[in-house]
Design a protein around this motif. Structure first.
Motif, PDB file in Angstrom:
ATOM      1  N   ARG A  40       0.840  -1.192   0.000  1.00  0.00           N
ATOM      2  CA  ARG A  40       0.000   0.000   0.000  1.00  0.00           C
ATOM      3  C   ARG A  40       0.874   1.241   0.000  1.00  0.00           C
ATOM      4  NH1 ARG A  40      -5.316   0.018  -1.165  1.00  0.00           N
ATOM      5  NH2 ARG A  40      -5.879   1.475   0.491  1.00  0.00           N
ATOM      6  N   LEU A  41       0.732   2.037  -1.051  1.00  0.00           N
ATOM      7  CA  LEU A  41       1.456   3.294  -1.163  1.00  0.00           C
ATOM      8  C   LEU A  41       0.440   4.411  -1.377  1.00  0.00           C
ATOM      9  CD1 LEU A  41       4.450   2.335  -3.532  1.00  0.00           C
ATOM     10  CD2 LEU A  41       4.428   2.406  -1.027  1.00  0.00           C
ATOM     11  N   GLN A  42       0.380   5.316  -0.443  1.00  0.00           N
ATOM     12  CA  GLN A  42      -0.539   6.447  -0.512  1.00  0.00           C
ATOM     13  C   GLN A  42      -1.972   5.972  -0.800  1.00  0.00           C
ATOM     14  OE1 GLN A  42       0.557   9.628  -3.303  1.00  0.00           O
ATOM     15  NE2 GLN A  42       0.741  10.990  -1.541  1.00  0.00           N
ATOM     16  N   ALA A  43      -2.400   5.000  -0.013  1.00  0.00           N
ATOM     17  CA  ALA A  43      -3.774   4.474  -0.051  1.00  0.00           C
ATOM     18  C   ALA A  43      -4.114   3.731  -1.334  1.00  0.00           C
ATOM     19  CB  ALA A  43      -4.795   5.589   0.188  1.00  0.00           C
ATOM     20  N   ARG A  44      -3.101   3.360  -2.123  1.00  0.00           N
ATOM     21  CA  ARG A  44      -3.320   2.555  -3.329  1.00  0.00           C
ATOM     22  C   ARG A  44      -2.529   1.261  -3.216  1.00  0.00           C
ATOM     23  NH1 ARG A  44      -7.829   4.864  -5.310  1.00  0.00           N
ATOM     24  NH2 ARG A  44      -7.559   7.112  -5.486  1.00  0.00           N
ATOM     25  N   ASP A  89       5.780   6.633   2.923  1.00  0.00           N
ATOM     26  CA  ASP A  89       5.254   5.325   2.521  1.00  0.00           C
ATOM     27  C   ASP A  89       6.317   4.441   1.885  1.00  0.00           C
ATOM     28  OD1 ASP A  89       2.866   6.321   3.407  1.00  0.00           O
ATOM     29  OD2 ASP A  89       1.732   5.827   1.597  1.00  0.00           O
ATOM     30  N   LEU A  90       7.384   5.044   1.345  1.00  0.00           N
ATOM     31  CA  LEU A  90       8.423   4.259   0.693  1.00  0.00           C
ATOM     32  C   LEU A  90       9.245   3.451   1.686  1.00  0.00           C
ATOM     33  CD1 LEU A  90       9.682   6.659  -2.109  1.00  0.00           C
ATOM     34  CD2 LEU A  90       7.935   4.882  -2.212  1.00  0.00           C
ATOM     35  N   SER A  91       9.064   3.696   2.975  1.00  0.00           N
ATOM     36  CA  SER A  91       9.759   2.890   3.979  1.00  0.00           C
ATOM     37  C   SER A  91       9.268   1.441   3.970  1.00  0.00           C
ATOM     38  CB  SER A  91       9.556   3.483   5.378  1.00  0.00           C
ATOM     39  OG  SER A  91       8.184   3.474   5.738  1.00  0.00           O
ATOM     40  N   GLN A  92       8.116   1.193   3.325  1.00  0.00           N
ATOM     41  CA  GLN A  92       7.596  -0.174   3.211  1.00  0.00           C
ATOM     42  C   GLN A  92       8.348  -0.988   2.155  1.00  0.00           C
ATOM     43  OE1 GLN A  92       3.130  -0.426   3.429  1.00  0.00           O
ATOM     44  NE2 GLN A  92       3.311   1.770   3.041  1.00  0.00           N
ATOM     45  N   LEU A  93       9.132  -0.327   1.332  1.00  0.00           N
ATOM     46  CA  LEU A  93       9.885  -1.008   0.279  1.00  0.00           C
ATOM     47  C   LEU A  93      11.350  -1.110   0.673  1.00  0.00           C
ATOM     48  CD1 LEU A  93       8.427   0.848  -2.843  1.00  0.00           C
ATOM     49  CD2 LEU A  93       7.819  -1.448  -2.052  1.00  0.00           C
ATOM     50  N   GLU A  94      11.928  -2.300   0.475  1.00  0.00           N
ATOM     51  CA  GLU A  94      13.355  -2.450   0.708  1.00  0.00           C
ATOM     52  C   GLU A  94      14.129  -1.572  -0.289  1.00  0.00           C
ATOM     53  OE1 GLU A  94      14.862  -4.075   3.083  1.00  0.00           O
ATOM     54  OE2 GLU A  94      12.971  -4.800   3.947  1.00  0.00           O
ATOM     55  N   PRO A  95      15.258  -1.015   0.126  1.00  0.00           N
ATOM     56  CA  PRO A  95      15.997  -0.110  -0.772  1.00  0.00           C
ATOM     57  C   PRO A  95      16.414  -0.744  -2.092  1.00  0.00           C
ATOM     58  CG  PRO A  95      16.802   0.082   1.482  1.00  0.00           C
ATOM     59  CD  PRO A  95      15.861  -1.091   1.466  1.00  0.00           C
ATOM     60  N   ALA A 127       7.278  17.580  -9.643  1.00  0.00           N
ATOM     61  CA  ALA A 127       8.647  17.103  -9.441  1.00  0.00           C
ATOM     62  C   ALA A 127       8.876  16.610  -8.022  1.00  0.00           C
ATOM     63  CB  ALA A 127       9.643  18.213  -9.765  1.00  0.00           C
ATOM     64  N   VAL A 128       7.820  16.667  -7.198  1.00  0.00           N
ATOM     65  CA  VAL A 128       7.911  16.213  -5.808  1.00  0.00           C
ATOM     66  C   VAL A 128       6.725  15.300  -5.527  1.00  0.00           C
ATOM     67  CG1 VAL A 128       9.151  18.267  -5.030  1.00  0.00           C
ATOM     68  CG2 VAL A 128       6.653  18.244  -4.974  1.00  0.00           C
ATOM     69  N   GLY A 129       6.762  14.622  -4.383  1.00  0.00           N
ATOM     70  CA  GLY A 129       5.673  13.733  -4.002  1.00  0.00           C
ATOM     71  C   GLY A 129       6.056  12.276  -4.140  1.00  0.00           C
ATOM     72  N   LEU A 130       5.103  11.385  -3.826  1.00  0.00           N
ATOM     73  CA  LEU A 130       5.395   9.955  -3.787  1.00  0.00           C
ATOM     74  C   LEU A 130       5.884   9.430  -5.131  1.00  0.00           C
ATOM     75  CD1 LEU A 130       3.797   7.081  -1.970  1.00  0.00           C
ATOM     76  CD2 LEU A 130       3.850   6.912  -4.442  1.00  0.00           C
TER      77      LEU A 130
END
Length: 203
Positions: free
Chosen positions: A77-81, A146-152, A111-114
């Protein structure tokens, strides 16, 4: 038409999943368009707000529904999607145009945002590293929470498509692209077309 066996790039990313993905992804995007079109017709407004909002939501839903049974597919789930991760790569849809123009003209709205942070964090390494951030500075950069849910080390494959309510999906490609800080222009490292379903192509 039989789905493509893919290029060297797509086979290196997805392996044997290239064939089913190259068939399923276009079907999902076309279904998303059809849902949005039908929703617009149901609302009956003179503007295309219902179509645009419907397409944005349904593109994620159709990909999640269509790809969930694939081996190694997981949902995040990234930004409710709900966004699908297949073969350690996020599959992220972007409608880049409302007319049939090349994917190389694609630009983000912001140029900014998720979305921008996702591309900068999980997209390919810059082609010209000396003109971009160094790796140490990139790692220290703050990204959308929200990107903390993804491994680098998770990769990113963009599903870029041109689509309009009256004409449907005109062009669909997948590939990887970089996005320099403060820029909205996508610099593609790889991109290749995906065949649309016969019914959509003849529409």
């Amino acid at each position: 038409m039989e789905p493509s066996a893919g290029s060297d790039w797509s086979r290196s990313v997805f392996g044997e999943l290239v064939v089913p993905l190259s068939k399923m992804i276009p079907e999902c995007i076309v279904r998303a368009h059809e849902r949005a079109r039908d929703g617009h017709r149901g609302v009956g407004t003179q503007t295309l707000e219902a179509y645009g909002h419907g397409l944005y939501a349904s593109q994620y839903e159709e990909l999640a529904s269509g790809l969930t049974q694939l081996p190694s597919a997981t949902a995040v789930r990234l930004q409710a999607r709900t966004v699908m991760v297949v073969a350690s790569h996020v599959l992220y849809p972007i409608r880049y145009a409302k007319r049939n123009v090349p994917v190389t003209v694609a630009r983000l709205r912001r140029a900014v945002g998720l979305r921008a942070d996702l591309i900068r964090r999980h997209g390919p390494d810059p082609m010209q590293r000396e003109l971009d951030l160094g790796l140490d500075e990139l790692q220290q950069q703050e990204f959308h929470k929200d990107l903390s849910q993804l491994e680098p080390d998770i990769g990113l494959v963009l599903l870029a498509y041109a689509c309009a309510m009256d004409t449907g999906v005109m062009r669909l490609e997948w590939g990887d692209a970089e996005l320099r800080r403060g820029d909205r222009h996508l610099l593609w490292h790889h991109h290749e077309p995906l065949d649309l379903p016969d019914a959509q192509r003849s529409a």
